[in-house]
Design a protein around this motif. Structure first.
Motif, PDB file in Angstrom:
ATOM      1  N   HIS A 156       0.860  -1.188   0.000  1.00  0.00           N
ATOM      2  CA  HIS A 156       0.000   0.000   0.000  1.00  0.00           C
ATOM      3  C   HIS A 156       0.888   1.226   0.000  1.00  0.00           C
ATOM      4  O   HIS A 156       1.780   1.352   0.855  1.00  0.00           O
ATOM      5  N   GLN A 157       0.647   2.136  -0.909  1.00  0.00           N
ATOM      6  CA  GLN A 157       1.533   3.293  -1.046  1.00  0.00           C
ATOM      7  C   GLN A 157       1.496   4.227   0.158  1.00  0.00           C
ATOM      8  O   GLN A 157       2.445   4.978   0.385  1.00  0.00           O
ATOM      9  N   LYS A 158       0.414   4.200   0.935  1.00  0.00           N
ATOM     10  CA  LYS A 158       0.318   5.107   2.086  1.00  0.00           C
ATOM     11  C   LYS A 158       0.556   4.424   3.433  1.00  0.00           C
ATOM     12  O   LYS A 158       0.561   5.091   4.465  1.00  0.00           O
ATOM     13  N   VAL A 159       0.701   3.101   3.418  1.00  0.00           N
ATOM     14  CA  VAL A 159       0.878   2.378   4.686  1.00  0.00           C
ATOM     15  C   VAL A 159       2.153   1.543   4.612  1.00  0.00           C
ATOM     16  O   VAL A 159       2.160   0.450   4.041  1.00  0.00           O
ATOM     17  N   PRO A 160       3.252   2.060   5.169  1.00  0.00           N
ATOM     18  CA  PRO A 160       4.511   1.314   5.108  1.00  0.00           C
ATOM     19  C   PRO A 160       4.443   0.012   5.919  1.00  0.00           C
ATOM     20  O   PRO A 160       3.595  -0.146   6.803  1.00  0.00           O
ATOM     21  N   GLU A 161       5.344  -0.866   5.610  1.00  0.00           N
ATOM     22  CA  GLU A 161       5.397  -2.174   6.263  1.00  0.00           C
ATOM     23  C   GLU A 161       5.484  -2.050   7.781  1.00  0.00           C
ATOM     24  O   GLU A 161       4.825  -2.780   8.516  1.00  0.00           O
ATOM     25  N   PHE A 162       6.305  -1.103   8.255  1.00  0.00           N
ATOM     26  CA  PHE A 162       6.489  -0.996   9.710  1.00  0.00           C
ATOM     27  C   PHE A 162       5.184  -0.662  10.428  1.00  0.00           C
ATOM     28  O   PHE A 162       4.954  -1.106  11.547  1.00  0.00           O
ATOM     29  N   GLU A 163       4.290   0.100   9.792  1.00  0.00           N
ATOM     30  CA  GLU A 163       3.009   0.417  10.423  1.00  0.00           C
ATOM     31  C   GLU A 163       2.145  -0.834  10.550  1.00  0.00           C
ATOM     32  O   GLU A 163       1.413  -0.993  11.531  1.00  0.00           O
ATOM     33  N   GLN A 164       2.234  -1.706   9.589  1.00  0.00           N
ATOM     34  CA  GLN A 164       1.456  -2.934   9.635  1.00  0.00           C
ATOM     35  C   GLN A 164       1.980  -3.873  10.727  1.00  0.00           C
ATOM     36  O   GLN A 164       1.205  -4.526  11.424  1.00  0.00           O
ATOM     37  N   ILE A 165       3.298  -3.892  10.884  1.00  0.00           N
ATOM     38  CA  ILE A 165       3.903  -4.692  11.950  1.00  0.00           C
ATOM     39  C   ILE A 165       3.501  -4.136  13.310  1.00  0.00           C
ATOM     40  O   ILE A 165       3.143  -4.882  14.235  1.00  0.00           O
ATOM     41  N   LEU A 166       3.523  -2.801  13.444  1.00  0.00           N
ATOM     42  CA  LEU A 166       3.094  -2.179  14.699  1.00  0.00           C
ATOM     43  C   LEU A 166       1.624  -2.460  14.979  1.00  0.00           C
ATOM     44  O   LEU A 166       1.235  -2.657  16.137  1.00  0.00           O
ATOM     45  N   SER A 167       0.809  -2.500  13.937  1.00  0.00           N
ATOM     46  CA  SER A 167      -0.609  -2.812  14.114  1.00  0.00           C
ATOM     47  C   SER A 167      -0.777  -4.205  14.716  1.00  0.00           C
ATOM     48  O   SER A 167      -1.581  -4.411  15.629  1.00  0.00           O
ATOM     49  N   THR A 168       0.001  -5.158  14.229  1.00  0.00           N
ATOM     50  CA  THR A 168      -0.064  -6.508  14.801  1.00  0.00           C
ATOM     51  C   THR A 168       0.410  -6.496  16.248  1.00  0.00           C
ATOM     52  O   THR A 168      -0.175  -7.177  17.101  1.00  0.00           O
ATOM     53  N   GLY A 169       1.449  -5.713  16.544  1.00  0.00           N
ATOM     54  CA  GLY A 169       1.908  -5.603  17.930  1.00  0.00           C
ATOM     55  C   GLY A 169       0.815  -5.070  18.839  1.00  0.00           C
ATOM     56  O   GLY A 169       0.613  -5.564  19.955  1.00  0.00           O
ATOM     57  N   ALA A 170       0.086  -4.064  18.365  1.00  0.00           N
ATOM     58  CA  ALA A 170      -1.027  -3.513  19.150  1.00  0.00           C
ATOM     59  C   ALA A 170      -2.134  -4.547  19.301  1.00  0.00           C
ATOM     60  O   ALA A 170      -2.753  -4.666  20.372  1.00  0.00           O
ATOM     61  N   ALA A 171      -2.379  -5.333  18.247  1.00  0.00           N
ATOM     62  CA  ALA A 171      -3.390  -6.387  18.317  1.00  0.00           C
ATOM     63  C   ALA A 171      -3.005  -7.437  19.357  1.00  0.00           C
ATOM     64  O   ALA A 171      -3.854  -7.900  20.140  1.00  0.00           O
ATOM     65  N   ILE A 172      -1.726  -7.788  19.377  1.00  0.00           N
ATOM     66  CA  ILE A 172      -1.257  -8.761  20.364  1.00  0.00           C
ATOM     67  C   ILE A 172      -1.450  -8.222  21.775  1.00  0.00           C
ATOM     68  O   ILE A 172      -1.910  -8.938  22.671  1.00  0.00           O
ATOM     69  N   GLN A 173      -1.121  -6.963  21.999  1.00  0.00           N
ATOM     70  CA  GLN A 173      -1.297  -6.383  23.333  1.00  0.00           C
ATOM     71  C   GLN A 173      -2.768  -6.405  23.746  1.00  0.00           C
ATOM     72  O   GLN A 173      -3.096  -6.756  24.881  1.00  0.00           O
ATOM     73  N   ASN A 174      -3.661  -6.054  22.821  1.00  0.00           N
ATOM     74  CA  ASN A 174      -5.095  -6.124  23.132  1.00  0.00           C
ATOM     75  C   ASN A 174      -5.505  -7.550  23.476  1.00  0.00           C
ATOM     76  O   ASN A 174      -6.297  -7.778  24.397  1.00  0.00           O
ATOM     77  N   LEU A 175      -4.976  -8.514  22.728  1.00  0.00           N
ATOM     78  CA  LEU A 175      -5.260  -9.922  22.985  1.00  0.00           C
ATOM     79  C   LEU A 175      -4.809 -10.310  24.390  1.00  0.00           C
ATOM     80  O   LEU A 175      -5.560 -10.924  25.158  1.00  0.00           O
ATOM     81  N   LEU A 176      -3.571  -9.953  24.733  1.00  0.00           N
ATOM     82  CA  LEU A 176      -3.028 -10.289  26.054  1.00  0.00           C
ATOM     83  C   LEU A 176      -3.849  -9.675  27.178  1.00  0.00           C
ATOM     84  O   LEU A 176      -4.142 -10.328  28.185  1.00  0.00           O
ATOM     85  N   LEU A 177      -4.222  -8.412  26.997  1.00  0.00           N
ATOM     86  CA  LEU A 177      -4.998  -7.732  28.036  1.00  0.00           C
ATOM     87  C   LEU A 177      -6.393  -8.331  28.180  1.00  0.00           C
ATOM     88  O   LEU A 177      -6.916  -8.464  29.296  1.00  0.00           O
ATOM     89  N   SER A 178      -7.007  -8.704  27.065  1.00  0.00           N
ATOM     90  CA  SER A 178      -8.326  -9.327  27.120  1.00  0.00           C
ATOM     91  C   SER A 178      -8.253 -10.688  27.810  1.00  0.00           C
ATOM     92  O   SER A 178      -9.105 -11.019  28.640  1.00  0.00           O
ATOM     93  N   LEU A 179      -7.240 -11.468  27.483  1.00  0.00           N
ATOM     94  CA  LEU A 179      -7.083 -12.773  28.137  1.00  0.00           C
ATOM     95  C   LEU A 179      -6.861 -12.594  29.633  1.00  0.00           C
ATOM     96  O   LEU A 179      -7.446 -13.315  30.449  1.00  0.00           O
ATOM     97  N   GLN A 180      -6.041 -11.616  29.996  1.00  0.00           N
ATOM     98  CA  GLN A 180      -5.790 -11.374  31.419  1.00  0.00           C
ATOM     99  C   GLN A 180      -7.055 -10.939  32.142  1.00  0.00           C
ATOM    100  O   GLN A 180      -7.334 -11.389  33.253  1.00  0.00           O
ATOM    101  N   ALA A 181      -7.841 -10.081  31.517  1.00  0.00           N
ATOM    102  CA  ALA A 181      -9.082  -9.618  32.136  1.00  0.00           C
ATOM    103  C   ALA A 181     -10.049 -10.781  32.374  1.00  0.00           C
ATOM    104  O   ALA A 181     -10.895 -10.714  33.270  1.00  0.00           O
ATOM    105  N   GLN A 182      -9.884 -11.844  31.592  1.00  0.00           N
ATOM    106  CA  GLN A 182     -10.731 -13.029  31.750  1.00  0.00           C
ATOM    107  C   GLN A 182     -10.127 -14.064  32.701  1.00  0.00           C
ATOM    108  O   GLN A 182     -10.661 -15.153  32.871  1.00  0.00           O
ATOM    109  N   GLY A 183      -8.982 -13.721  33.309  1.00  0.00           N
ATOM    110  CA  GLY A 183      -8.379 -14.598  34.307  1.00  0.00           C
ATOM    111  C   GLY A 183      -7.274 -15.505  33.810  1.00  0.00           C
ATOM    112  O   GLY A 183      -6.828 -16.400  34.537  1.00  0.00           O
ATOM    113  N   PHE A 184      -6.793 -15.277  32.586  1.00  0.00           N
ATOM    114  CA  PHE A 184      -5.745 -16.126  32.030  1.00  0.00           C
ATOM    115  C   PHE A 184      -4.401 -15.407  32.034  1.00  0.00           C
ATOM    116  O   PHE A 184      -4.328 -14.200  32.187  1.00  0.00           O
TER     117      PHE A 184
END
Length: 194
Positions: free
Chosen positions: A106-134
């Protein structure tokens, strides 16, 4: 958001820690769905949705361990003790989630932004799992670079395995994280400084 809700959210964030010794129970399908829904709210420039997840659980962990051993050998590892150690990695937790970044041209979205997006997704995943007791541990290592591993997972060479998240219940209580001073990490910029 009420003050009490805010305190719950902040407490969940502040208490998040990586925990290496994980046992049953693991999240069920409904709990995982909540965590994946949270993950998919991560910042995502142009809504490219570069993040994918692959779940490995139960008896599939043994076959996945064999695959990891093949992958590490494919990368040049010849120490049989190391290969055997990698083979047993999936048994560190009752459930594993591989987080993948599928890079989109994508001409407006560099690769590093997409990698950071996955990092943010992982953090949301971890926090959601923790909030559920895992509890969880986000790992990577050389094996995530393996072309063989990507091929066997049905991924493209350009896809990045951004982490293997080990999920379960903490085997023992972990001391709370020490509060940190932000002074060494945050500053206010002023044009007068330069």
């Amino acid at each position: 958001m009420t003050d009490s809700n805010l305190q719950i959210v902040l407490q969940n964030i502040h208490q998040r820690q990586s925990i290496g010794h994980l046992v049953e129970p693991a999240p069920n399908a409904a709990q995982l769905e909540l965590a994946f829904q949270a993950a998919l709210t991560a910042p995502d420039h142009h809504r490219l949705k570069p993040t994918r997840f692959i779940v490995v659980s139960g008896e599939q962990r043994e076959a996945f361990g064999e695959l990891l051993a093949q992958a590490i050998q494919d990368l040049g590892e010849i120490d049989s003790a190391q290969v055997e150690r990698v083979k047993h990695h999936p048994f560190r937790a009752p459930l594993l989630i591989l987080a993948v970044t599928q890079i989109v041209e994508h001409q407006k979205v560099p690769e590093f932004e997409q990698i950071l997006s996955t990092g943010a997704a992982i953090q949301n995943l971890l926090l959601s799992l923790q909030a559920q007791g895992f509890a969880s541990m986000w790992r990577s290592g050389a094996v995530v670079e393996s072309t063989l591993l990507k091929e066997k997972l049905g991924l493209k060479r350009s896809d990045l395995i951004s982490g293997i998240i080990y999920v379960g219940t903490a085997a023992k209580a972990i001391a709370p994280r020490a509060e940190q001073s932000t002074q060494d990490y945050v500053r206010t910029w002023s044009v007068d400084e330069y």
